[in-house]
Motif scaffolding. Structure first.
Motif, PDB file in Angstrom:
ATOM      1  N   PHE B  71     -11.869  43.124  27.297  1.00  0.00           N
ATOM      2  CA  PHE B  71     -12.485  44.287  27.937  1.00  0.00           C
ATOM      3  C   PHE B  71     -12.409  44.175  29.464  1.00  0.00           C
ATOM      4  O   PHE B  71     -13.421  44.311  30.141  1.00  0.00           O
ATOM      5  N   PRO B  72     -11.212  43.956  30.009  1.00  0.00           N
ATOM      6  CA  PRO B  72     -11.161  43.740  31.462  1.00  0.00           C
ATOM      7  C   PRO B  72     -11.723  44.941  32.229  1.00  0.00           C
ATOM      8  O   PRO B  72     -12.488  44.778  33.171  1.00  0.00           O
ATOM      9  N   GLY B  73     -11.338  46.148  31.808  1.00  0.00           N
ATOM     10  CA  GLY B  73     -11.788  47.345  32.515  1.00  0.00           C
ATOM     11  C   GLY B  73     -13.262  47.600  32.313  1.00  0.00           C
ATOM     12  O   GLY B  73     -14.014  47.859  33.262  1.00  0.00           O
ATOM     13  N   VAL B  74     -13.697  47.493  31.054  1.00  0.00           N
ATOM     14  CA  VAL B  74     -15.085  47.785  30.702  1.00  0.00           C
ATOM     15  C   VAL B  74     -16.042  46.866  31.478  1.00  0.00           C
ATOM     16  O   VAL B  74     -17.048  47.317  32.016  1.00  0.00           O
ATOM     17  N   VAL B  75     -15.670  45.581  31.541  1.00  0.00           N
ATOM     18  CA  VAL B  75     -16.546  44.619  32.205  1.00  0.00           C
ATOM     19  C   VAL B  75     -16.748  44.994  33.668  1.00  0.00           C
ATOM     20  O   VAL B  75     -17.868  44.941  34.181  1.00  0.00           O
ATOM     21  N   VAL B  76     -15.666  45.430  34.310  1.00  0.00           N
ATOM     22  CA  VAL B  76     -15.758  45.834  35.722  1.00  0.00           C
ATOM     23  C   VAL B  76     -16.657  47.057  35.864  1.00  0.00           C
ATOM     24  O   VAL B  76     -17.578  47.097  36.691  1.00  0.00           O
ATOM     25  N   GLU B  77     -16.398  48.069  35.037  1.00  0.00           N
ATOM     26  CA  GLU B  77     -17.175  49.313  35.134  1.00  0.00           C
ATOM     27  C   GLU B  77     -18.652  49.068  34.849  1.00  0.00           C
ATOM     28  O   GLU B  77     -19.528  49.659  35.462  1.00  0.00           O
ATOM     29  N   LEU B  78     -18.928  48.137  33.867  1.00  0.00           N
ATOM     30  CA  LEU B  78     -20.316  47.910  33.458  1.00  0.00           C
ATOM     31  C   LEU B  78     -21.135  47.158  34.505  1.00  0.00           C
ATOM     32  O   LEU B  78     -22.354  47.133  34.423  1.00  0.00           O
ATOM     33  N   SER B  79     -20.452  46.586  35.491  1.00  0.00           N
ATOM     34  CA  SER B  79     -21.191  45.771  36.451  1.00  0.00           C
ATOM     35  C   SER B  79     -22.188  46.603  37.254  1.00  0.00           C
ATOM     36  O   SER B  79     -23.178  46.068  37.757  1.00  0.00           O
ATOM     37  N   ASP B  80     -21.935  47.927  37.306  1.00  0.00           N
ATOM     38  CA  ASP B  80     -22.881  48.799  38.037  1.00  0.00           C
ATOM     39  C   ASP B  80     -24.020  49.255  37.141  1.00  0.00           C
ATOM     40  O   ASP B  80     -25.043  49.740  37.606  1.00  0.00           O
ATOM     41  N   TRP B  81     -23.810  49.148  35.866  1.00  0.00           N
ATOM     42  CA  TRP B  81     -24.767  49.707  34.903  1.00  0.00           C
ATOM     43  C   TRP B  81     -25.876  48.681  34.638  1.00  0.00           C
ATOM     44  O   TRP B  81     -25.601  47.520  34.292  1.00  0.00           O
ATOM     45  N   ALA B  82     -27.133  49.086  34.796  1.00  0.00           N
ATOM     46  CA  ALA B  82     -28.237  48.136  34.622  1.00  0.00           C
ATOM     47  C   ALA B  82     -28.582  47.991  33.148  1.00  0.00           C
ATOM     48  O   ALA B  82     -28.480  48.946  32.377  1.00  0.00           O
ATOM     49  N   LEU B  83     -29.017  46.757  32.798  1.00  0.00           N
ATOM     50  CA  LEU B  83     -29.315  46.451  31.395  1.00  0.00           C
ATOM     51  C   LEU B  83     -30.485  47.280  30.878  1.00  0.00           C
ATOM     52  O   LEU B  83     -30.530  47.647  29.710  1.00  0.00           O
ATOM     53  N   ASP B  84     -31.446  47.609  31.791  1.00  0.00           N
ATOM     54  CA  ASP B  84     -32.611  48.360  31.338  1.00  0.00           C
ATOM     55  C   ASP B  84     -32.438  49.874  31.539  1.00  0.00           C
ATOM     56  O   ASP B  84     -33.398  50.629  31.447  1.00  0.00           O
ATOM     57  N   SER B  85     -31.203  50.290  31.838  1.00  0.00           N
ATOM     58  CA  SER B  85     -30.934  51.724  32.011  1.00  0.00           C
ATOM     59  C   SER B  85     -31.181  52.449  30.693  1.00  0.00           C
ATOM     60  O   SER B  85     -30.931  51.919  29.612  1.00  0.00           O
ATOM     61  N   THR B  86     -31.683  53.677  30.790  1.00  0.00           N
ATOM     62  CA  THR B  86     -31.964  54.440  29.569  1.00  0.00           C
ATOM     63  C   THR B  86     -30.837  55.411  29.260  1.00  0.00           C
ATOM     64  O   THR B  86     -30.866  56.094  28.245  1.00  0.00           O
ATOM     65  N   GLU B  87     -29.842  55.464  30.140  1.00  0.00           N
ATOM     66  CA  GLU B  87     -28.718  56.389  29.915  1.00  0.00           C
ATOM     67  C   GLU B  87     -27.480  55.596  29.534  1.00  0.00           C
ATOM     68  O   GLU B  87     -27.336  54.425  29.880  1.00  0.00           O
ATOM     69  N   LEU B  88     -26.556  56.290  28.828  1.00  0.00           N
ATOM     70  CA  LEU B  88     -25.288  55.676  28.479  1.00  0.00           C
ATOM     71  C   LEU B  88     -24.502  55.401  29.761  1.00  0.00           C
ATOM     72  O   LEU B  88     -24.722  56.053  30.774  1.00  0.00           O
ATOM     73  N   PRO B  89     -23.574  54.445  29.739  1.00  0.00           N
ATOM     74  CA  PRO B  89     -22.717  54.228  30.907  1.00  0.00           C
ATOM     75  C   PRO B  89     -21.929  55.502  31.230  1.00  0.00           C
ATOM     76  O   PRO B  89     -21.791  56.396  30.381  1.00  0.00           O
ATOM     77  N   ASP B  90     -21.366  55.560  32.437  1.00  0.00           N
ATOM     78  CA  ASP B  90     -20.708  56.784  32.879  1.00  0.00           C
ATOM     79  C   ASP B  90     -19.334  56.974  32.234  1.00  0.00           C
ATOM     80  O   ASP B  90     -18.845  56.120  31.503  1.00  0.00           O
ATOM     81  N   GLU B  91     -18.749  58.147  32.517  1.00  0.00           N
ATOM     82  CA  GLU B  91     -17.466  58.532  31.926  1.00  0.00           C
ATOM     83  C   GLU B  91     -16.380  57.500  32.225  1.00  0.00           C
ATOM     84  O   GLU B  91     -15.563  57.165  31.368  1.00  0.00           O
ATOM     85  N   ALA B  92     -16.397  56.958  33.438  1.00  0.00           N
ATOM     86  CA  ALA B  92     -15.374  55.986  33.831  1.00  0.00           C
ATOM     87  C   ALA B  92     -15.388  54.773  32.911  1.00  0.00           C
ATOM     88  O   ALA B  92     -14.333  54.229  32.549  1.00  0.00           O
ATOM     89  N   THR B  93     -16.580  54.357  32.522  1.00  0.00           N
ATOM     90  CA  THR B  93     -16.698  53.206  31.621  1.00  0.00           C
ATOM     91  C   THR B  93     -16.029  53.522  30.287  1.00  0.00           C
ATOM     92  O   THR B  93     -15.308  52.690  29.729  1.00  0.00           O
ATOM     93  N   PHE B  94     -16.291  54.763  29.788  1.00  0.00           N
ATOM     94  CA  PHE B  94     -15.697  55.138  28.503  1.00  0.00           C
ATOM     95  C   PHE B  94     -14.180  55.231  28.597  1.00  0.00           C
ATOM     96  O   PHE B  94     -13.478  54.863  27.648  1.00  0.00           O
ATOM     97  N   GLN B  95     -13.682  55.688  29.766  1.00  0.00           N
ATOM     98  CA  GLN B  95     -12.226  55.727  29.937  1.00  0.00           C
ATOM     99  C   GLN B  95     -11.656  54.308  29.919  1.00  0.00           C
ATOM    100  O   GLN B  95     -10.615  54.055  29.288  1.00  0.00           O
ATOM    101  N   ALA B  96     -12.362  53.414  30.592  1.00  0.00           N
ATOM    102  CA  ALA B  96     -11.921  52.023  30.569  1.00  0.00           C
ATOM    103  C   ALA B  96     -11.957  51.467  29.148  1.00  0.00           C
ATOM    104  O   ALA B  96     -11.077  50.709  28.741  1.00  0.00           O
ATOM    105  N   LEU B  97     -12.969  51.896  28.406  1.00  0.00           N
ATOM    106  CA  LEU B  97     -13.104  51.433  27.012  1.00  0.00           C
ATOM    107  C   LEU B  97     -11.880  51.853  26.198  1.00  0.00           C
ATOM    108  O   LEU B  97     -11.296  51.033  25.465  1.00  0.00           O
ATOM    109  N   ILE B  98     -11.498  53.145  26.369  1.00  0.00           N
ATOM    110  CA  ILE B  98     -10.322  53.643  25.632  1.00  0.00           C
ATOM    111  C   ILE B  98      -9.088  52.838  26.035  1.00  0.00           C
ATOM    112  O   ILE B  98      -8.308  52.386  25.187  1.00  0.00           O
ATOM    113  N   GLN B  99      -8.950  52.661  27.343  1.00  0.00           N
ATOM    114  CA  GLN B  99      -7.797  51.931  27.869  1.00  0.00           C
ATOM    115  C   GLN B  99      -7.730  50.511  27.281  1.00  0.00           C
ATOM    116  O   GLN B  99      -6.718  50.099  26.735  1.00  0.00           O
ATOM    117  N   ASP B 100      -8.877  49.777  27.372  1.00  0.00           N
ATOM    118  CA  ASP B 100      -8.925  48.391  26.871  1.00  0.00           C
ATOM    119  C   ASP B 100      -8.654  48.350  25.378  1.00  0.00           C
ATOM    120  O   ASP B 100      -7.984  47.449  24.874  1.00  0.00           O
TER     121      ASP B 100
END
Lengths: 365, 424
Positions: B71-100
């Motif tokens: 998950f090279p892309g996902v890991v990078v994108e997730l670094s901004d996302w907080a563990l206690d966040s109540t919202e899903l990660p942003d669109e960019a994270t999902f794009q990275a997910l598809i890519q990975d």
């Protein structure tokens, strides 16, 4: 030795380990109160076995041992009240010197202050006062030996047994310890049974020496008697230096006998000690220091011509090896005095001795 | 006095003027070099086959590089996302997910990450397989988020993302937590698993308990034998030692199997007891496939390791020590307790630590005769290495076992002193 005064009595003791041969063949021996008795003999002569039977570590196959007139064959070792010094000291390595000494007192439930008093006294007796807190391994051989002696005495046993206690020490220390043990035993009036194979040790220390060979006591006598008047060829040979001639008795004159030395080498007049009648074989025993070199002709009953083969200068005396009466191993100790005989190797001399000093004993091989 | 001190301070030299210390060092170095050369082959062998694998095991027990690899892309994108966040990660994270996922599915390696995450939460392996299957048909969607949730609605679950975020680091403590029956909560805190899910703590406790029991039994059984061996004649003791060592000449597997034949319900011992009428036919003793089986068989197998060190220590105790004690008035019992026993402590310690360390890591015997109740920690390590393929957990369990042994070793050193140990 009357049995009233005896502390230990061996009565008809026999011992066999394998059921085939006897290591001790019929031992009868009394040890008197306050006596220092040494059992002396070559290894395998049964002396240590006798000591182990007395201590209770080996059962007698036959006979009875009495301690203070009580039979002790069925008394276990810890109830005999006999102190013992072992060959390699048998100090307990996991205890300090003081703990080693206190052990026999602890098992007797003696109270602490009395224990300490006795341990200190025992340590002082062997001049080891400051060493109480050391471990045995931190002591020298001689010091360990002293601890072992002190430990065997600290509970005031009636009898102390010593099994070649000085065997592991070097010569100088051994001689020093001989005197120390002798003095301690004299000062305390101890009864000691001492086992050794070292004859000079036995002569130095003992009141009486029992010479063992082949499971039998060959002779039991005070040191001077044993040396001067050996009763058989084994004792004569085992204790001190000894010139021997083998021959056949040709004439029996009551106190003295004439013995014809083998190979017709000559006839010697000797004191009749332990020999049969005319025709029996005999061993003649003569101490090297009782031989006179170049005596006045006719002054001695035995005078023979000898050839000096070897001269060894030993300071106080000159040890000379002669060929006499067909024997080339005849030793004479010539005192280093102002007028001692001047000899050269290969030279001849007359040598002589009295009939009294030459003892006709049992034949030996 | 002054001159004496001056002389003391002067450097002592050899005849050619080189300081004595240096000359000595040079002379000794030659000897050291020879020693090193002699040791070198074994040292290399041990390094390659033993020390490096152990180091590898230590790394594996905390290694989590798989997240970064898959998950090279996902890991990078997730670094901004907080563990206690109540919202899903942003669109960019999902794009990275598809890519990975596309890369991972093509190389058929993405399922490894699924399996890794499945250790933390069941269902993740299935999610990854399903997604990998469907991702190939996905052609640049308008909303990556919607597309992924369409493939599986778990991608829309915030817990899934918290798990990925939590396990995205290069190192992870999750194997050790698992080995201690603990788990990470979604907020990052730790808690113990519920009682019925706990496996390893019980297993560690059982391993230690059985190892102590076995060690104790080998001491009780081995001490008299070793004493006998040390007191009889050399000829006899040599023969008896061969008998003690005889089990070593038989295969471990054969010996263990023969215990099965002896101990099982229809086995020799039960048959004899029933035959003698000591036991009812329906009351046959369960002596195998439980703790009893493990203890009996392992005590037998490890007994020589106790007897030999004891024997070698007892042989050095001269009979005169006990005799001396007896002559001083000690009863046989006192002489034994105060004199003989203290001097055999080194042997008991050496044999004890040997048997205990062997027992704590024993594998074959408990596997064959232990059943489910008599297996030890090593059996589970083997299970994770060869069956469940959870090498990280196996490594963590192995490391804990290693530390346990080291801790006991240090404890032994503190209490008895390792220098007092005599192995023969």
């Amino acid at each position: 030795m009357s049995s009233d005064n005896s502390l230990v009595r061996f009565v008809d003791i026999q011992k066999s380990y394998d059921g085939v041969s006897l290591v001790v063949k019929s031992l009868n021996l009394d040890v008197a109160h306050g006596e220092f008795l040494t059992m002396l003999g070559p290894s395998g002569s049964g002396k240590t076995t006798c000591l182990m039977m007395l201590a209770g570590f080996e059962p007698a196959t036959h006979g009875e041992i009495y301690l203070k007139d009580n039979p002790i064959n069925r008394v276990p070792p810890h109830k005999r009240g006999i102190g013992m010094v072992f060959q390699n000291y048998a100090l307990f390595p996991h205890m300090t010197v003081a703990e080693n000494l206190a052990f026999p007192l602890q098992v007797r439930d003696m109270d602490k202050s009395e224990q300490k008093q006795r341990v200190d006294r025992a340590l002082d007796m062997v001049q080891l006062g400051p060493f109480g807190d050391r471990r045995p391994a931190q002591l020298s051989g001689g010091q360990q030996q002293r601890v072992a002696v002190a430990r065997s005495l600290v509970f005031d046993p009636d009898l102390v047994l010593m099994d070649e206690p000085l065997g592991a020490l070097d010569k100088n220390l051994r001689e020093q310890m001989q005197y120390e043990i002798k003095h301690i035993s004299e000062n305390l009036g101890l009864t000691v049974v001492y086992v050794t194979h070292d004859q000079s040790e036995a002569l130095t220390m003992s009141n009486r020496i029992a010479v063992f060979d082949d499971g039998i006591i060959q002779q039991c006598a005070p040191p001077e008697v044993l040396y001067e008047k050996p009763e058989n060829a084994f004792c004569a040979n085992f204790i001190g230096e000894n010139n021997r001639f083998l021959g056949k008795v040709s004439e029996d004159n009551g106190d003295t006998v004439k013995v014809e030395i083998d190979n017709n080498a000559g006839t010697v007049i000797a004191k009749k000690v332990n020999v049969g009648g005319v025709g029996d074989r005999s061993t003649l025993s003569l101490r090297p220091e009782r031989v006179t070199v170049n005596p006045e002709p006719g002054s001695l009953p035995n005078i023979f011509n000898g050839v000096a083969e070897e001269l060894i200068y030993l300071g106080d005396h000159i040890r000379t090896r002669f060929t006499v009466l067909g024997h080339d191993d005849f030793i004479v100790k010539i005192p280093n005095s102002a007028n001692h005989a001047q000899l050269e190797e290969g030279g001849t001399a007359n040598i002589g001795w009295t009939a009294e000093d030459c003892r006709a004993l049992d034949p030996s091989d | 006095m002054a001159t004496a001190e001056a002389e003391n301070n002067e450097v002592i030299t050899t005849a050619d003027g080189v300081p004595l210390k240096e000359s000595l060092k040079k002379a000794l170095w030659q000897r050291k070099k020879t020693a090193l050369l002699l040791v070198a082959p074994l040292f290399l062998f041990v390094l390659i086959t033993f020390l490096i694998p152990i180091f590898d095991m230590l790394i594996r027990s905390v290694d989590n590089s798989i997240a970064g690899e898959q998950f090279p892309g996902v890991v990078v994108e997730l670094s901004d996302w907080a563990l206690d966040s109540t919202e899903l990660p942003d669109e960019a994270t999902f794009q990275a997910l598809i890519q990975d996922f596309k890369v991972g599915a093509k190389e058929k390696t993405i399922s490894r990450l699924g399996r890794r995450l499945n250790y933390e939460k069941s269902g993740m392996s299935g999610l990854f397989r399903k997604t990998a299957r469907k991702i190939k048909k996905l052609e640049s969607p308008e909303s990556a988020t919607a597309a992924m949730i369409a493939i599986d609605k778990k991608w829309g679950n915030i817990e899934t993302w918290r798990l990925i975020k939590r396990e995205s680091g290069k190192y992870s403590s999750s194997y050790y937590l698992a080995a201690f029956d603990a788990k990470k909560n979604s907020d990052g805190s730790f808690s113990m698993k519920s009682e019925e899910q706990q496996v390893y703590l019980n297993l560690f406790w059982r391993t230690i308990r059985l190892s102590f029991t076995i060690t104790f039994l080998t001491i009780i059984l081995g001490y008299p034998i070793a004493y006998l061996l040390s007191t009889v004649k050399t000829k006899t003791s040599n023969m008896l030692i061969i008998l003690v060592l005889l089990p070593f000449w038989t295969s471990l597997l054969v010996r263990t199997s023969s215990w099965i034949a002896l101990l099982q319900k229809e086995g020799v011992i039960n048959d004899i007891l029933v035959g003698l009428g000591l036991l009812g036919d329906d009351n046959r003793l369960a002596m195998i496939h439980n703790e009893a089986g493990t203890v009996i068989a392992m005590t037998h197998i490890l007994l020589p390791f106790m007897v030999l060190p004891l024997f070698s220590v007892m042989k050095t105790i001269p009979p005169s020590w006990v005799r001396a004690a007896r002559s001083m008035g000690a009863t046989p019992f006192t002489a034994f307790v105060r004199i003989y026993l203290p001097n055999t402590v080194a042997g008991i310690g050496a044999g004890g630590i040997l048997v205990f360390i062997l027992a704590i890591g024993y594998y074959i015997t408990p596997a064959l005769v232990g059943g489910t109740k008599g297996t030890l920690i090593s059996n589970f390590i083997a299970y994770h290495v060869s069956t469940s393929l959870n090498w990280g957990l196996a490594a963590a369990l192995g490391t804990i076992l290693l530390l346990l042994v080291l801790a006991l070793y240090i404890l032994y050193d503190k209490v008895v002193g390792i220098n007092n140990m005599k192995l023969g």
